[in-house]
Design a protein around this motif. Structure first.
Motif, PDB file in Angstrom:
ATOM      1  N   ALA A 192       0.836  -1.212   0.000  1.00 37.13           N
ATOM      2  CA  ALA A 192       0.000   0.000   0.000  1.00 37.13           C
ATOM      3  C   ALA A 192       0.865   1.254   0.000  1.00 37.13           C
ATOM      4  CB  ALA A 192      -0.929  -0.006   1.218  1.00 37.13           C
ATOM      5  N   LEU A 193       1.945   1.247   0.759  1.00 36.08           N
ATOM      6  CA  LEU A 193       2.835   2.401   0.805  1.00 36.08           C
ATOM      7  C   LEU A 193       3.540   2.620  -0.537  1.00 36.08           C
ATOM      8  CD1 LEU A 193       4.402   1.919   4.358  1.00 36.08           C
ATOM      9  CD2 LEU A 193       2.667   3.593   3.670  1.00 36.08           C
ATOM     10  N   VAL A 194       3.893   1.526  -1.190  1.00 31.64           N
ATOM     11  CA  VAL A 194       4.517   1.633  -2.519  1.00 31.64           C
ATOM     12  C   VAL A 194       3.526   2.211  -3.524  1.00 31.64           C
ATOM     13  CG1 VAL A 194       5.456   0.312  -4.467  1.00 31.64           C
ATOM     14  CG2 VAL A 194       6.219  -0.181  -2.130  1.00 31.64           C
ATOM     15  N   LEU A 195       2.295   1.717  -3.478  1.00 28.64           N
ATOM     16  CA  LEU A 195       1.259   2.244  -4.373  1.00 28.64           C
ATOM     17  C   LEU A 195       1.040   3.733  -4.141  1.00 28.64           C
ATOM     18  CD1 LEU A 195      -1.515  -0.518  -4.418  1.00 28.64           C
ATOM     19  CD2 LEU A 195      -0.243   0.357  -6.381  1.00 28.64           C
ATOM     20  N   HIS A 196       1.002   4.121  -2.874  1.00 30.09           N
ATOM     21  CA  HIS A 196       0.818   5.539  -2.546  1.00 30.09           C
ATOM     22  C   HIS A 196       1.984   6.383  -3.047  1.00 30.09           C
ATOM     23  CE1 HIS A 196      -0.137   9.176  -0.422  1.00 30.09           C
ATOM     24  NE2 HIS A 196       0.950   9.092   0.322  1.00 30.09           N
ATOM     25  N   ALA A 197       3.190   5.825  -2.982  1.00 30.98           N
ATOM     26  CA  ALA A 197       4.368   6.563  -3.447  1.00 30.98           C
ATOM     27  C   ALA A 197       4.299   6.811  -4.950  1.00 30.98           C
ATOM     28  CB  ALA A 197       5.641   5.796  -3.092  1.00 30.98           C
ATOM     29  N   PHE A 198       3.806   5.842  -5.693  1.00 29.44           N
ATOM     30  CA  PHE A 198       3.721   5.991  -7.152  1.00 29.44           C
ATOM     31  C   PHE A 198       2.462   6.743  -7.582  1.00 29.44           C
ATOM     32  CE2 PHE A 198       6.831   2.534  -7.076  1.00 29.44           C
ATOM     33  CZ  PHE A 198       7.701   2.933  -8.082  1.00 29.44           C
ATOM     34  N   VAL A 199       1.393   6.624  -6.776  1.00 31.36           N
ATOM     35  CA  VAL A 199       0.140   7.314  -7.083  1.00 31.36           C
ATOM     36  C   VAL A 199      -0.267   8.110  -5.839  1.00 31.36           C
ATOM     37  CG1 VAL A 199      -2.213   7.079  -7.985  1.00 31.36           C
ATOM     38  CG2 VAL A 199      -0.495   5.324  -8.502  1.00 31.36           C
ATOM     39  N   PRO A 200       0.299   9.300  -5.643  1.00 29.74           N
ATOM     40  CA  PRO A 200       0.066  10.058  -4.409  1.00 29.74           C
ATOM     41  C   PRO A 200      -1.408  10.346  -4.126  1.00 29.74           C
ATOM     42  CG  PRO A 200       1.903  10.991  -5.634  1.00 29.74           C
ATOM     43  CD  PRO A 200       1.269   9.968  -6.523  1.00 29.74           C
ATOM     44  N   ASP A 201      -2.216  10.483  -5.176  1.00 29.64           N
ATOM     45  CA  ASP A 201      -3.642  10.755  -4.958  1.00 29.64           C
ATOM     46  C   ASP A 201      -4.366   9.571  -4.333  1.00 29.64           C
ATOM     47  OD1 ASP A 201      -3.368  13.284  -5.954  1.00 29.64           O
ATOM     48  OD2 ASP A 201      -4.056  12.787  -7.977  1.00 29.64           O
ATOM     49  N   LEU A 202      -3.765   8.382  -4.412  1.00 27.25           N
ATOM     50  CA  LEU A 202      -4.338   7.201  -3.787  1.00 27.25           C
ATOM     51  C   LEU A 202      -3.772   7.095  -2.380  1.00 27.25           C
ATOM     52  CD1 LEU A 202      -5.996   4.548  -3.964  1.00 27.25           C
ATOM     53  CD2 LEU A 202      -3.923   3.439  -4.819  1.00 27.25           C
ATOM     54  N   GLY A 203      -4.580   7.392  -1.367  1.00 26.94           N
ATOM     55  CA  GLY A 203      -4.107   7.356   0.005  1.00 26.94           C
ATOM     56  C   GLY A 203      -3.677   5.965   0.426  1.00 26.94           C
ATOM     57  N   ALA A 204      -2.676   5.899   1.306  1.00 25.10           N
ATOM     58  CA  ALA A 204      -2.172   4.607   1.764  1.00 25.10           C
ATOM     59  C   ALA A 204      -3.254   3.811   2.489  1.00 25.10           C
ATOM     60  CB  ALA A 204      -0.965   4.816   2.676  1.00 25.10           C
ATOM     61  N   LEU A 205      -4.122   4.493   3.253  1.00 27.36           N
ATOM     62  CA  LEU A 205      -5.172   3.791   3.997  1.00 27.36           C
ATOM     63  C   LEU A 205      -6.167   3.121   3.059  1.00 27.36           C
ATOM     64  CD1 LEU A 205      -5.990   6.329   6.869  1.00 27.36           C
ATOM     65  CD2 LEU A 205      -4.099   4.715   6.662  1.00 27.36           C
ATOM     66  N   VAL A 206      -6.580   3.859   2.048  1.00 33.16           N
ATOM     67  CA  VAL A 206      -7.529   3.305   1.077  1.00 33.16           C
ATOM     68  C   VAL A 206      -6.877   2.177   0.289  1.00 33.16           C
ATOM     69  CG1 VAL A 206      -8.922   3.823  -0.953  1.00 33.16           C
ATOM     70  CG2 VAL A 206      -8.794   5.462   0.923  1.00 33.16           C
ATOM     71  N   ALA A 207      -5.617   2.375  -0.111  1.00 35.58           N
ATOM     72  CA  ALA A 207      -4.903   1.344  -0.863  1.00 35.58           C
ATOM     73  C   ALA A 207      -4.804   0.059  -0.046  1.00 35.58           C
ATOM     74  CB  ALA A 207      -3.507   1.834  -1.246  1.00 35.58           C
ATOM     75  N   ALA A 208      -4.544   0.184   1.247  1.00 37.30           N
ATOM     76  CA  ALA A 208      -4.436  -0.997   2.104  1.00 37.30           C
ATOM     77  C   ALA A 208      -5.765  -1.746   2.178  1.00 37.30           C
ATOM     78  CB  ALA A 208      -3.990  -0.577   3.506  1.00 37.30           C
ATOM     79  N   LEU A 209      -6.858  -1.013   2.352  1.00 37.83           N
ATOM     80  CA  LEU A 209      -8.176  -1.648   2.408  1.00 37.83           C
ATOM     81  C   LEU A 209      -8.494  -2.371   1.106  1.00 37.83           C
ATOM     82  CD1 LEU A 209     -10.895  -1.885   4.092  1.00 37.83           C
ATOM     83  CD2 LEU A 209     -11.706  -0.037   2.651  1.00 37.83           C
ATOM     84  N   VAL A 210      -8.212  -1.709  -0.021  1.00 35.61           N
ATOM     85  CA  VAL A 210      -8.509  -2.304  -1.325  1.00 35.61           C
ATOM     86  C   VAL A 210      -7.664  -3.555  -1.554  1.00 35.61           C
ATOM     87  CG1 VAL A 210      -8.359  -1.927  -3.810  1.00 35.61           C
ATOM     88  CG2 VAL A 210      -9.299  -0.139  -2.342  1.00 35.61           C
TER      89      VAL A 210
END
Length: 334
Positions: free
Chosen positions: A25-43
């Protein structure tokens, strides 16, 4: 004595899976800043669960991850609050922010009841829209006791409508001539996630961004009294159940709420160095992401799909309500 190591050994597979999910989730957030780490983790958790990639042996650890890291993350959320900055906004603005939060929460719960949405789900949607997005949903669920699908629905709604607000509110603010300061206040008082607030206010300039973050964190301060109210509601509802259930009623003031307020006092005191606050912010994100990833692994999409369009309509109505009400209030006191 042998039971203690065995108990913790059973948690290791779930803990390892949670750690991997948070890292992703943190990696995804780093590459797509508009995608919050919390939401990415849930998804990510929901995707793994609904593609059959969560082994049964990981379930005990995932269940533990839902509570302990989540509560610790909510406590650390308080470190980012500066009470002097909140008070500097002035009484009229604080009244609008607090009034908008309370009115939105109550209106959302009432409308959700009229629409036939269950009490846990409508309260989680109300908390997410009125307070601070996914963090508020996670905190409120500790008191409300909704299931994983309720949490996923509420987080999904604040993500969708908060994202829509990012381009819409700055554009509307410029169109009606609010100015950067008032635009920032409006964004902070009505947009759901902190990241969404930063993205929306940043488009309106540095002045708007600075004001928006303070107003947004002011809403986060009000998470504590909301938790007390929700705790009282759950105690009242469980008192009507059989005796064996009432013995396990939640405390009126959860310990992590006390910790949240203590962390807010420490964070705003100026006693901690900036590096400590930065580390606390990172740990907060990691811990909340861990809890939401674990929640996501309990989401069953076919069950969620059965909820239909009513929660979506409730999220849209609540988001529109708080934006309209706070704009009217801030315009009146400006």
């Amino acid at each position: 004595m042998s039971r203690i190591p065995e108990r913790y050994v059973r948690l290791l597979p779930g803990a390892a899976l949670t750690a991997a999910g948070v890292a992703a989730a943190l990696v995804l957030h780093a590459f797509v800043p508009d995608l919050g780490a919390l939401v990415a983790a849930l998804v990510l958790g929901a995707v793994l669960a609904n593609t059959g990639l969560v082994p049964d042996r990981a379930r005990p650890g995932l269940k533990a991850a839902v509570k302990t890291p989540m509560r610790a993350g909510i406590v650390l959320l308080g470190l980012g609050l500066s009470l002097p900055s909140v008070l500097a906004l002035g009484g009229p603005v604080l009244l609008v922010v607090a009034g908008g939060l309370v009115a939105t929460f109550v209106a959302t719960v009432v409308l959700g009841r009229v629409m036939g949405i269950g009490p846990e789900r409508r309260m989680l949607i109300a908390a997410g829209v009125s307070v601070c997005g996914a963090s508020a949903v996670a905190a409120a669920n500790d008191a409300v006791g909704g299931d994983d699908d309720d949490v996923a629905t509420a987080v999904g709604l604040v993500t969708v409508f908060g994202t829509i607000a990012i381009p819409v509110l700055p554009a509307l603010g410029a169109t009606i001539g609010l100015g950067p300061g008032l635009t920032g206040m409006w964004i902070g008082a009505s947009v759901h996630e902190v990241g969404q607030v930063a993205a929306a206010a940043g488009a309106a300039g540095g002045t708007a961004l600075a004001v928006a973050v303070v107003v947004k964190l002011t809403r986060a301060v009000l998470l504590a009294p909301l938790m007390v109210v929700l705790g009282a509601w759950r105690r009242r509802t469980t008192s009507c159940r059989p005796e064996q259930e009432t013995d396990r009623r939640p405390p009126l003031v959860p310990l992590f709420v006390v910790g949240f307020l203590a962390a807010a006092a420490i964070g705003g005191s100026g006693l901690l160095p900036e590096k400590a606050l930065v580390v606390g912010g990172v740990l907060q994100t990691v811990l909340l992401s861990a809890g939401l990833f674990a929640m996501g692994t309990g989401v069953h999409l076919p069950t969620l799909a059965k909820s239909g369009a009513r929660p979506l309509a409730l999220g849209a109505a609540a988001s529109t309500f708080i934006a309209t009400l706070t704009l009217a209030g801030l315009t009146a006191v400006a």
